[in-house]
Design an enzyme around this catalytic site. Structure first.
Site, short mmCIF file in Angstrom:
data_model
loop_
_atom_site.label_atom_id
_atom_site.label_comp_id
_atom_site.label_asym_id
_atom_site.label_seq_id
_atom_site.Cartn_x
_atom_site.Cartn_y
_atom_site.Cartn_z
N SER A 1 47.24 -17.77 7.55
CA SER A 1 45.89 -18.08 7.75
C SER A 1 44.80 -16.98 6.84
O SER A 1 44.88 -15.86 6.95
CB SER A 1 45.31 -18.22 9.08
OG SER A 1 44.16 -18.32 9.16
N ILE B 1 36.44 -10.09 6.51
CA ILE B 1 35.81 -11.00 6.03
C ILE B 1 35.02 -11.77 6.92
O ILE B 1 34.01 -12.25 6.60
CB ILE B 1 37.03 -12.25 5.60
CG1 ILE B 1 37.86 -11.88 4.41
CG2 ILE B 1 36.37 -13.53 5.01
CD1 ILE B 1 37.40 -11.53 3.07
N LEU C 1 35.64 -14.20 9.35
CA LEU C 1 36.19 -15.54 9.60
C LEU C 1 35.20 -16.45 8.79
O LEU C 1 34.31 -17.69 9.44
CB LEU C 1 36.22 -15.87 10.92
CG LEU C 1 37.00 -15.40 11.87
CD1 LEU C 1 37.26 -15.86 13.24
CD2 LEU C 1 38.58 -15.51 11.12
N CYS D 1 41.53 -11.99 15.85
CA CYS D 1 40.71 -11.39 14.62
C CYS D 1 39.94 -10.21 14.80
O CYS D 1 39.11 -9.86 15.56
CB CYS D 1 39.51 -12.45 14.05
SG CYS D 1 38.75 -12.05 12.55
N ASN E 1 48.71 -10.46 13.71
CA ASN E 1 47.45 -10.44 12.77
C ASN E 1 47.27 -8.94 12.42
O ASN E 1 48.24 -8.11 12.73
CB ASN E 1 46.01 -10.79 13.66
CG ASN E 1 45.25 -11.45 13.11
OD1 ASN E 1 44.95 -11.06 11.77
ND2 ASN E 1 44.63 -12.44 13.43
C1 FMN Z 1 41.78 -11.60 3.38
C2 FMN Z 1 42.40 -12.10 4.61
C3 FMN Z 1 41.77 -13.02 5.43
C4 FMN Z 1 42.40 -13.54 6.60
N1 FMN Z 1 42.03 -14.56 7.46
C5 FMN Z 1 42.41 -14.82 8.63
C6 FMN Z 1 41.96 -15.69 9.38
O1 FMN Z 1 41.22 -16.37 8.97
N2 FMN Z 1 42.55 -16.13 10.60
C7 FMN Z 1 43.83 -15.57 11.01
O2 FMN Z 1 44.42 -15.61 11.99
N3 FMN Z 1 44.35 -14.60 10.12
C8 FMN Z 1 43.88 -14.06 8.87
N4 FMN Z 1 44.27 -13.22 8.45
C9 FMN Z 1 45.49 -12.51 8.73
C10 FMN Z 1 46.79 -13.10 8.09
O3 FMN Z 1 46.94 -14.36 8.36
C11 FMN Z 1 48.07 -12.44 8.19
O4 FMN Z 1 48.36 -12.66 9.83
C12 FMN Z 1 47.95 -11.17 8.06
O5 FMN Z 1 47.34 -10.60 7.01
C13 FMN Z 1 49.43 -10.30 7.90
O6 FMN Z 1 50.22 -10.96 6.98
P1 FMN Z 1 50.31 -10.22 5.72
O7 FMN Z 1 50.43 -8.90 5.69
O8 FMN Z 1 51.44 -11.25 4.95
O9 FMN Z 1 48.98 -10.57 4.73
C14 FMN Z 1 43.62 -12.61 7.05
C15 FMN Z 1 44.22 -11.70 6.22
C16 FMN Z 1 43.61 -11.69 4.83
C17 FMN Z 1 44.34 -10.62 4.08
#
Ligand code: FMN
Length: 315
Positions: free
Chosen positions: A22, A72, A74, A132, A194
């Site tokens: 997400s 960010i 949300l 979040c 998350n």
């Molecule tokens: C720029 C950015 C925006 C994100 N926005 C959301 C979001 O809107 N909702 C959510 O549940 N997680 C959000 N996340 C978390 C990611 O979905 C994910 O769970 C987290 O980054 C770990 O995975 P990764 O290490 O592969 O990025 C966000 C992460 C990043 C980097």
């Protein structure tokens, strides 16, 4: 031999176990020059809230030594806009859609659940964002009170019979206790993890590199933590798990599959290499072929724990 990557999660059948985390894949169409979204097993949207949110002030992302921080907050155009503009797009795309939702009140959680229940033809599942780190109402601080988590998941369950995953973070406290409680409310699975709250300082200005003091840390830096949570909670509850946390290449994806993840969400890696998901899908098929595995199912949960090694060792 053609490797079969088909993935079954309760009532869902996906052509492979790769999705996008997400908030890390725009609204999907931005990536279409780099990735064919139709090749993904599923798509998880940016978290949708009832009202539009402008998000936090800039700068709200910065790179760290093994990942990135984001605050960010949300940002999204709200439920109405999503229903009007995005649902038709996803309907046409035809890839199983998992909509991430967050409410600031229990009434908002129910409203979101009901709205997507009415679009069952397009929406395959919901991911409830309970973690979040970058918002006040509905964010990780707010949700630290366990009764609020409970109210949120109950409200979603009242509004929909869709397959539902709860997205949790170690920031919430005792993740295992929380998972146990919410699974009793009829939540179908977990989404782990998350981001973890962190900070980064500009040594000249002595201020945060973000407009806020803290942001959510993601990327390779959090992979070992995510892997541990996926392993432990899958073992404890045996429910479907969406894994995210530093999945950047096929080796990472294999590790998460081996500890039992059902669906693998690629996040930060999309910013580094927009074609990462595609490379992982191809890499999984190649690995299965090389290992003589007809399907990916044989790998899932095949981890051999250190405990087993110790008990099996004759001293
Ligand atoms: C720029 C950015 C925006 C994100 N926005 C959301 C979001 O809107 N909702 C959510 O549940 N997680 C959000 N996340 C978390 C990611 O979905 C994910 O769970 C987290 O980054 C770990 O995975 P990764 O290490 O592969 O990025 C966000 C992460 C990043 C980097």
């Amino acid at each position: 031999m053609k490797a079969d990557l088909t993935t079954h999660i309760k009532s869902l059948t996906l052509k492979n176990p790769i999705t996008v985390a997400s908030g890390t894949f725009g609204t999907t169409d931005e990536y279409s020059g780099y990735v064919d979204p139709k090749k993904l097993g599923a798509i998880i949207t940016k978290t949708i809230t009832v009202k539009p949110r402008a998000g936090n002030p800039m700068p709200r992302i910065c790179e760290t030594s093994a990942g990135m921080l984001n605050a960010i907050g949300l940002q999204n155009k709200g439920l109405e806009d999503f229903l009007e503009h995005k649902i038709p797009y996803f309907k046409k795309l035809g890839v199983p859609l998992i909509v991430s939702i967050a409410g600031e009140t229990t009434a908002e959680f129910t409203e979101l659940a009901k709205a997507f229940e009415a679009h069952r033809d397009v929406v395959s599942a919901l991911e409830i964002n309970l973690s979040c780190p970058n918002v006040e109402g509905g964010g990780v601080n707010f949700m630290k009170k366990q009764e609020r988590i409970l109210e949120a998941v109950k409200s979603v369950r009242e509004g929909t019979g869709l397959l539902t995953f709860a997205k949790l973070s170690p920031e919430l406290g005792d993740v295992s206790a929380i998972a146990g409680t919410i699974l009793k409310q009829g939540i179908d699975g977990l989404s782990l993890i998350n981001t973890l709250r962190g900070m980064s300082v500009d040594i000249r200005s002595r201020r945060s590199k973000l407009a806020k003091d803290f942001g959510g840390l993601s990327g390779p830096a959090i992979k070992p933590v995510a892997l541990r949570y996926v392993y432990q909670l899958k073992k404890e509850f045996g429910v479907p798990v969406i894994a995210s946390g530093g999945i950047s290449n096929v080796k990472d994806a294999l590790e998460f599959l081996i500890v039992g993840a059902d669906l693998l969400a690629v996040g930060t890696a999309n910013f580094v290499e927009p074609g990462a998901t595609q490379a992982i899908i191809d890499g999984l098929a190649a690995f299965c072929r090389k290992e003589g595995l007809r399907n990916i199912g044989g790998l899932r949960g095949s981890y051999k724990s250190a405990e087993e090694k110790v008990s099996g060792c004759k001293l």
